[in-house]
Design an enzyme around this catalytic site. Structure first.
Site, PDB file in Angstrom:
ATOM      1  N   SER A  59       0.824  -1.216   0.000  1.00  0.00           N
ATOM      2  CA  SER A  59       0.000   0.000   0.000  1.00  0.00           C
ATOM      3  C   SER A  59       0.854   1.262   0.000  1.00  0.00           C
ATOM      4  CB  SER A  59      -0.989  -0.004   1.175  1.00  0.00           C
ATOM      5  OG  SER A  59      -0.330   0.159   2.405  1.00  0.00           O
ATOM      6  N   ARG A 103      13.204  -8.001   4.444  1.00  0.00           N
ATOM      7  CA  ARG A 103      14.504  -8.672   4.499  1.00  0.00           C
ATOM      8  C   ARG A 103      15.525  -7.716   5.086  1.00  0.00           C
ATOM      9  NH1 ARG A 103      14.504 -13.668   4.509  1.00  0.00           N
ATOM     10  NH2 ARG A 103      16.688 -13.717   3.895  1.00  0.00           N
ATOM     11  N   ASN A 113      13.607   4.139   3.788  1.00  0.00           N
ATOM     12  CA  ASN A 113      12.654   3.182   4.368  1.00  0.00           C
ATOM     13  C   ASN A 113      11.556   3.945   5.101  1.00  0.00           C
ATOM     14  OD1 ASN A 113      11.650   0.600   5.223  1.00  0.00           O
ATOM     15  ND2 ASN A 113      12.562   0.962   7.231  1.00  0.00           N
ATOM     16  N   HIS A 122       9.116   3.342   8.430  1.00  0.00           N
ATOM     17  CA  HIS A 122       8.984   2.478   9.602  1.00  0.00           C
ATOM     18  C   HIS A 122       7.770   2.919  10.408  1.00  0.00           C
ATOM     19  CE1 HIS A 122      10.208  -0.201  12.788  1.00  0.00           C
ATOM     20  NE2 HIS A 122       9.977   0.775  13.643  1.00  0.00           N
ATOM     21  N   ASP A 181      16.766   0.261  11.301  1.00  0.00           N
ATOM     22  CA  ASP A 181      15.857   1.362  11.680  1.00  0.00           C
ATOM     23  C   ASP A 181      16.564   2.502  12.421  1.00  0.00           C
ATOM     24  OD1 ASP A 181      13.784  -0.170  10.602  1.00  0.00           O
ATOM     25  OD2 ASP A 181      13.341  -1.138  12.510  1.00  0.00           O
TER      26      ASP A 181
HETATM   27  C1  GRF Z   1       4.066  -0.524   6.664  1.00  0.00           C
HETATM   28  O1  GRF Z   1       3.472  -0.345   7.913  1.00  0.00           O
HETATM   29  C2  GRF Z   1       5.492  -0.055   6.692  1.00  0.00           C
HETATM   30  O2  GRF Z   1       5.715   1.032   7.555  1.00  0.00           O
HETATM   31  C3  GRF Z   1       6.219  -1.269   7.237  1.00  0.00           C
HETATM   32  O3  GRF Z   1       5.568  -2.374   6.667  1.00  0.00           O
HETATM   33  C4  GRF Z   1       4.232  -2.003   6.328  1.00  0.00           C
HETATM   34  C5  GRF Z   1       4.063  -2.272   4.874  1.00  0.00           C
HETATM   35  O4  GRF Z   1       2.745  -2.082   4.432  1.00  0.00           O
HETATM   36  N1  GRF Z   1       7.626  -1.191   6.938  1.00  0.00           N
HETATM   37  P1  GRF Z   1       2.446  -2.002   2.870  1.00  0.00           P
HETATM   38  O5  GRF Z   1       3.001  -3.270   2.249  1.00  0.00           O
HETATM   39  O6  GRF Z   1       3.116  -0.785   2.349  1.00  0.00           O
HETATM   40  O7  GRF Z   1       0.959  -1.930   2.757  1.00  0.00           O
END
Ligand code: GRF
Length: 218
Positions: A17, A95, A111, A113, A149
């Site tokens: 998403s 990963r 990234n 998080h 992170d």
């Molecule tokens: C999100 O909450 C992102 O912050 C985390 O994994 C989730 C991925 O959701 N790293 P999507 O696949 O983008 O819907």
């Protein structure tokens, strides 16, 4: 023909998403980046179907076929380079990347998080935020460094934690914020308005300095 926009490869492992939010944002003529490929380590990642429907190149590099993390990262790197990206966005890519990989893309690897870093690094962030009893939770876009992170933070969004929240309800509130934050943070980096200075990301144009989110509301 080239669009003149910066090229972005998005790495996913599942739903995608956040990748979809980046794709949607990049459709705007004045958005400075375009998603040129979506790569997954899982062949059944739902996000791959979305990307294909949107006419974006997709590829799968299954991590299971490799003897070591280094070998997987080398194959991933080779696939990524086919698309000559300016930036790589991790979006639910599950990963751990080797130091060699993240160092070779330093400053270009981003990234998102689902917590207000440096709180709640790692997994199960919404459960842990509820356990800790924080009143504000949220998400962070950061540059990726070898430590999990822990790279320089680019942008954050905070959401209130409400009475009766479950990890699911809180996670859904955070995810909505993620979908706005990630495209905005990427645009800041691509346009050069966010710059790395002495290990911290400095943003040229400050946000409303008087804005504050109170929970409970005052
Ligand atoms: C999100 O909450 C992102 O912050 C985390 O994994 C989730 C991925 O959701 N790293 P999507 O696949 O983008 O819907």
């Amino acid at each position: 023909m080239s669009s003149g926009k910066d090229r972005v490869v998005v790495l996913i492992s599942g739903r995608g998403s956040n990748m979809a939010a980046l794709v949607e944002a990049s459709r705007a003529a004045d958005y400075p980046a375009e998603v040129v490929a979506v790569i997954s380590n899982k062949p059944d990642a739902a996000g791959l179907d979305y990307a294909a429907r949107e006419g974006i190149a997709t590829a799968v590099v299954p991590h299971k076929g490799f003897a070591s993390r280094e070998a997987f990262d080398a194959a991933l790197d080779a696939e990524i380079r086919k698309y000559a990206p300016d930036f790589i966005c991790l979006a639910g890519f599950m990963r751990l990347l080797t130091p060699g990989f993240s160092e070779s893309w330093a400053g270009k690897l981003i990234n998102i998080h689902p917590s207000l870093l440096p709180s709640f690094k790692g997994l199960d962030t919404h459960e842990r935020a509820l356990e800790a009893g924080v009143k504000l939770h949220g998400c962070t876009v950061h540059l990726v460094t070898p430590d999990l992170d822990s790279g320089p933070m680019v942008a954050q969004a905070a959401v209130p934690v409400l009475a009766g929240d479950t990890p699911e309800s809180l996670g859904a509130r955070v995810l909505k914020a993620e979908h706005k934050l990630y495209p905005a943070a990427l645009a800041l980096l691509v346009s050069g308005r966010a710059r790395l200075v002495d290990g911290h990301v400095i943003i040229e144009q400050a946000a409303d300095a008087s804005a504050a989110l109170f929970n409970p509301a005052l």
